[in-house]
Write a protein that holds these residues in place. Structure first.
Motif, short mmCIF file in Angstrom:
data_model
loop_
_atom_site.label_atom_id
_atom_site.label_comp_id
_atom_site.label_asym_id
_atom_site.label_seq_id
_atom_site.Cartn_x
_atom_site.Cartn_y
_atom_site.Cartn_z
N LEU A 278 0.83 -1.21 0.00
CA LEU A 278 0.00 0.00 0.00
C LEU A 278 0.87 1.26 0.00
O LEU A 278 0.58 2.23 -0.71
CB LEU A 278 -0.93 0.00 1.23
CG LEU A 278 -2.10 -0.99 1.18
CD1 LEU A 278 -2.84 -0.99 2.51
CD2 LEU A 278 -3.05 -0.65 0.05
N VAL A 279 1.93 1.24 0.79
CA VAL A 279 2.86 2.38 0.83
C VAL A 279 3.53 2.55 -0.52
O VAL A 279 3.65 3.66 -1.05
CB VAL A 279 3.91 2.21 1.94
CG1 VAL A 279 4.96 3.32 1.88
CG2 VAL A 279 3.25 2.19 3.31
N MET A 280 3.96 1.42 -1.12
CA MET A 280 4.60 1.48 -2.43
C MET A 280 3.62 1.91 -3.52
O MET A 280 4.01 2.56 -4.50
CB MET A 280 5.19 0.10 -2.79
CG MET A 280 6.39 -0.31 -1.93
SD MET A 280 7.79 0.85 -2.07
CE MET A 280 7.65 1.74 -0.53
N ALA A 281 2.32 1.56 -3.36
CA ALA A 281 1.31 1.98 -4.32
C ALA A 281 1.19 3.50 -4.33
O ALA A 281 0.99 4.12 -5.38
CB ALA A 281 -0.03 1.34 -3.99
N PHE A 282 1.34 4.12 -3.15
CA PHE A 282 1.30 5.58 -3.07
C PHE A 282 2.50 6.18 -3.81
O PHE A 282 2.37 7.21 -4.48
CB PHE A 282 1.30 6.02 -1.61
CG PHE A 282 1.22 7.52 -1.43
CD1 PHE A 282 0.11 8.23 -1.84
CD2 PHE A 282 2.28 8.21 -0.85
CE1 PHE A 282 0.04 9.60 -1.67
CE2 PHE A 282 2.22 9.58 -0.69
CZ PHE A 282 1.10 10.28 -1.10
N SER A 283 3.64 5.52 -3.71
CA SER A 283 4.83 6.03 -4.41
C SER A 283 4.65 5.92 -5.92
O SER A 283 5.11 6.78 -6.67
CB SER A 283 6.08 5.26 -3.96
OG SER A 283 6.07 3.93 -4.46
N ILE A 284 3.97 4.86 -6.38
CA ILE A 284 3.69 4.72 -7.81
C ILE A 284 2.74 5.81 -8.27
O ILE A 284 2.90 6.40 -9.35
CB ILE A 284 3.10 3.32 -8.11
CG1 ILE A 284 4.16 2.24 -7.83
CG2 ILE A 284 2.61 3.23 -9.55
CD1 ILE A 284 3.63 0.82 -7.89
#
Length: 449
Positions: A47-53
């Motif tokens: 979820l955190v990485m999805a925000f970075s994407i």
């Protein structure tokens, strides 16, 4: 005479290495993260990485748009102009990410929502999001520096710096997982590596640009933001359409067919990845020749590279036709209810996409995409509703593949029409030129004497 690799082939190597690194990490990261973090914490990491994407779109397409402008102004020796464009970009990225940091601070400090995170505490989540925003800022500045490398015909250097630090980042992440460091430490590792990557690029490119307040021009920045809108809107539209198709399949055919469709699309998209590497690699040269007003070499580059792409697509079709289905069934296993018609129709649509995208890259590289973007949005929305009605009426999955063949064919024809208009070619000259190059399979655009 001894042949030397030119910048295009160096770009192909650098882009290929990056794709291999990304693919390898995707294959090994999932079991590692699940094993060392656990399924629940890994889900929150995603979820955190999805925000970075999501933040990858925070440049609003300005990096791609102005990369072309910087190259054009550089080859024309308009150094003040391209320094202004570069400084405007840096100023814009700093402003956008300052606003993002303020929003994150306010939301995380005063909001009572836990955002569905159960393992990661709200305090740690706040710090993670701040690091992700800083990472986005550094990533956008790095991309702006890549525009400098493009302009000086050294893009492969910028790409290889990215490749080197990506390998270091992956190695440190794996070691961090093995030694049980916290999620905060893992995200901090990514930030640290990106900072080092940024400084390395600055050191290698600093003599080719000047940072200074006097080069910031708000009026030109506004004009560039206006021009960058198609580079921002089109990727978002593609993502929305892709997710919309999956949504339609899930509603009418069920989640099993979502898996069938996505696995087939992933499998046949290998040709898109390969052709995409070629396109990204010739993009800087297209812009450079356009800036020099060298129409003859520009057209020659088109026909040489187009011949290469069409033969690559032909080889792909033959290979998939002979072995693809068996390999795909072996890959997904026996438990999945696969569909042979969907497989081959999606193969054909992917091939048509590769042909059409060749015309689009010669338009994107010179910033002539407003008409293409407008057509794409309207055409895609209409097509989306047609697909909805088609699946609702038929409840047959193979219609999706047939639909995509027609969709890609119509869009490819439109792209080539726009190409012929922009480059002042007629259909007969186009056919004769392609025929001449296709006979001898000229790949000399990758080499120089």
């Amino acid at each position: 005479m001894k042949l030397k690799f030119n910048s295009i082939l160096k770009n192909i190597f650098a882009n290929s290495i990056f794709s291999v690194i990304q693919l390898s990490f995707q294959l090994i990261s999932v079991p590692l993260f699940i094993n060392y973090l656990g399924a629940e914490l890994y889900g929150e990491w995603l979820l955190v990485m999805a925000f970075s994407i999501f933040l990858q779109n925070s440049d609003f397409g300005i990096n791609k748009y102005t990369s072309n402008l910087i190259t054009i102004e550089y080859v024309k020796s308009n150094f003040k102009e391209y320094n202004t464009i570069f400084n405007n970009n840096i100023f814009f990225h700093l402003c956008i990410h300052f606003v993002l940091l303020v929003i994150v601070f306010i939301v995380m400090k005063y909001s009572m929502i836990d955002f569905g995170f159960k393992v990661i505490s709200k305090g740690v989540l706040s710090n993670l999001i701040i690091i992700v925003v800083l990472n986005s800022l550094i990533g956008n500045i790095k991309n702006s520096l890549n525009a400098i490398f493009r302009a000086i015909d050294k893009l492969h250097i910028g790409l290889n710096i990215d490749n080197l630090f990506k390998v270091i980042e992956i190695a440190l992440l794996i070691l961090g997982l093995i030694f049980g460091v916290s999620v905060f430490a893992l995200v901090s590792i990514i930030l640290l590596i990106n900072v080092l990557n940024l400084f390395c690029k600055i050191l290698l490119s600093t003599k080719h640009f000047v940072i200074g307040y006097k080069y910031i021009d708000i009026k030109k920045l506004k004009n560039n933001l206006s021009g960058s809108i198609p580079f921002f809107v089109m990727p978002l539209s593609i993502s929305a359409i892709d997710q919309g198709v999956i949504w339609i399949i899930n509603i009418f055919l069920g989640s099993t067919y979502v898996v069938v469709f996505t696995t087939i699309r992933t499998f046949v998209s290998t040709i898109k990845i390969a052709v995409g590497i070629v396109h990204k690699s010739i993009w800087p040269e297209i812009t450079r020749l356009y800036g020099l007003n060298n129409g003859l070499k520009l057209k020659k580059l088109f026909y040489q590279s187009f011949t290469f792409v069409t033969y690559a697509v032909l080889i792909f079709i033959i290979g998939i036709s002979l072995f693809g289905w068996d390999v795909y069934v072996l890959w997904v296993g026996d438990d999945l209810e696969v569909n042979k018609t969907l497989f081959y129709t999606m193969m054909i649509s992917a091939s048509i996409y590769c042909i059409g995208s060749h015309a689009s890259i010669f338009m994107l590289a010179i910033n002539q995409v407003k008409r293409i973007t407008s057509f794409f949005i309207v055409f895609s929305l209409l097509s989306y509703f047609i697909l909805y009605g088609l699946i609702w009426y038929s409840l047959e999955v193979y219609y999706i593949g047939v639909f995509f063949i027609v969709y890609e064919l119509v869009f490819a024809l439109f792209l080539f029409r726009e190409f012929l208009i922009e480059y002042k070619e007629n259909k007969k000259d186009f056919y004769m030129s392609y025929k001449a190059y296709a006979r001898r399979i000229d790949i000399s655009f990758m080499f120089k004497n």
